[in-house]
Scaffold this motif. Structure first.
Motif, PDB file in Angstrom:
ATOM      1  N   ARG A  74       4.815   1.296   7.719  1.00 57.42           N
ATOM      2  CA  ARG A  74       3.842   0.556   6.935  1.00 57.42           C
ATOM      3  C   ARG A  74       3.450   1.343   5.694  1.00 57.42           C
ATOM      4  O   ARG A  74       3.288   2.554   5.759  1.00 57.42           O
ATOM      5  N   SER A  75       3.302   0.662   4.587  1.00 58.55           N
ATOM      6  CA  SER A  75       2.901   1.295   3.342  1.00 58.55           C
ATOM      7  C   SER A  75       1.395   1.505   3.342  1.00 58.55           C
ATOM      8  O   SER A  75       0.624   0.590   3.624  1.00 58.55           O
ATOM      9  N   LYS A 111      -0.278   2.214   0.629  1.00 59.85           N
ATOM     10  CA  LYS A 111      -0.794   1.656  -0.624  1.00 59.85           C
ATOM     11  C   LYS A 111      -1.049   0.158  -0.514  1.00 59.85           C
ATOM     12  O   LYS A 111      -2.125  -0.331  -0.835  1.00 59.85           O
ATOM     13  N   THR A 112      -0.022  -0.572  -0.069  1.00 62.52           N
ATOM     14  CA  THR A 112      -0.114  -2.035  -0.072  1.00 62.52           C
ATOM     15  C   THR A 112      -0.520  -2.610   1.278  1.00 62.52           C
ATOM     16  O   THR A 112      -0.982  -3.739   1.351  1.00 62.52           O
ATOM     17  N   GLY A 113      -0.290  -1.870   2.342  1.00 65.51           N
ATOM     18  CA  GLY A 113      -0.620  -2.367   3.668  1.00 65.51           C
ATOM     19  C   GLY A 113       0.463  -3.225   4.289  1.00 65.51           C
ATOM     20  O   GLY A 113       0.328  -3.677   5.415  1.00 65.51           O
ATOM     21  N   ARG A 114       1.552  -3.456   3.575  1.00 67.41           N
ATOM     22  CA  ARG A 114       2.611  -4.300   4.117  1.00 67.41           C
ATOM     23  C   ARG A 114       3.620  -3.459   4.897  1.00 67.41           C
ATOM     24  O   ARG A 114       3.718  -2.253   4.704  1.00 67.41           O
ATOM     25  N   THR A 148       3.494   8.038   1.096  1.00 67.89           N
ATOM     26  CA  THR A 148       2.643   6.850   1.050  1.00 67.89           C
ATOM     27  C   THR A 148       2.946   5.863   2.173  1.00 67.89           C
ATOM     28  O   THR A 148       2.509   4.723   2.121  1.00 67.89           O
ATOM     29  N   THR A 149       3.698   6.284   3.163  1.00 68.36           N
ATOM     30  CA  THR A 149       3.983   5.400   4.295  1.00 68.36           C
ATOM     31  C   THR A 149       3.695   6.131   5.592  1.00 68.36           C
ATOM     32  O   THR A 149       3.672   7.359   5.641  1.00 68.36           O
TER      33      THR A 149
END
Length: 59
Positions: free
Chosen positions: A31-32, A34-37, A50-51
């Motif tokens: 999961r990222s 930064k983006t949450g995706r 960042t993951t």
């Protein structure tokens, strides 16, 4: 006689297929931060800072 041979071959094939290694009971999900995706493993390798990865269980 042919039916007996076919049934025997089918039974042997079935046993061989079932004897193969089973999937593990867990898998990794990425999961990222930064983006949450959810992202793919290759995206995780590109930006590991960042993951994050969690273990999930299969159902």
């Amino acid at each position: 006689m042919k039916k007996l041979l076919i049934i025997t071959l089918l039974a042997v094939f079935t046993v061989l297929v079932n004897a193969q290694e089973k999937k593990s009971k867990t898998y990794n999900q990425h999961r990222s931060a930064k983006t949450g995706r959810y992202v793919t493993k290759s995206e995780t390798k590109k930006s590991p800072s960042t993951t994050y990865t969690t273990k999930r269980s299969r159902k």
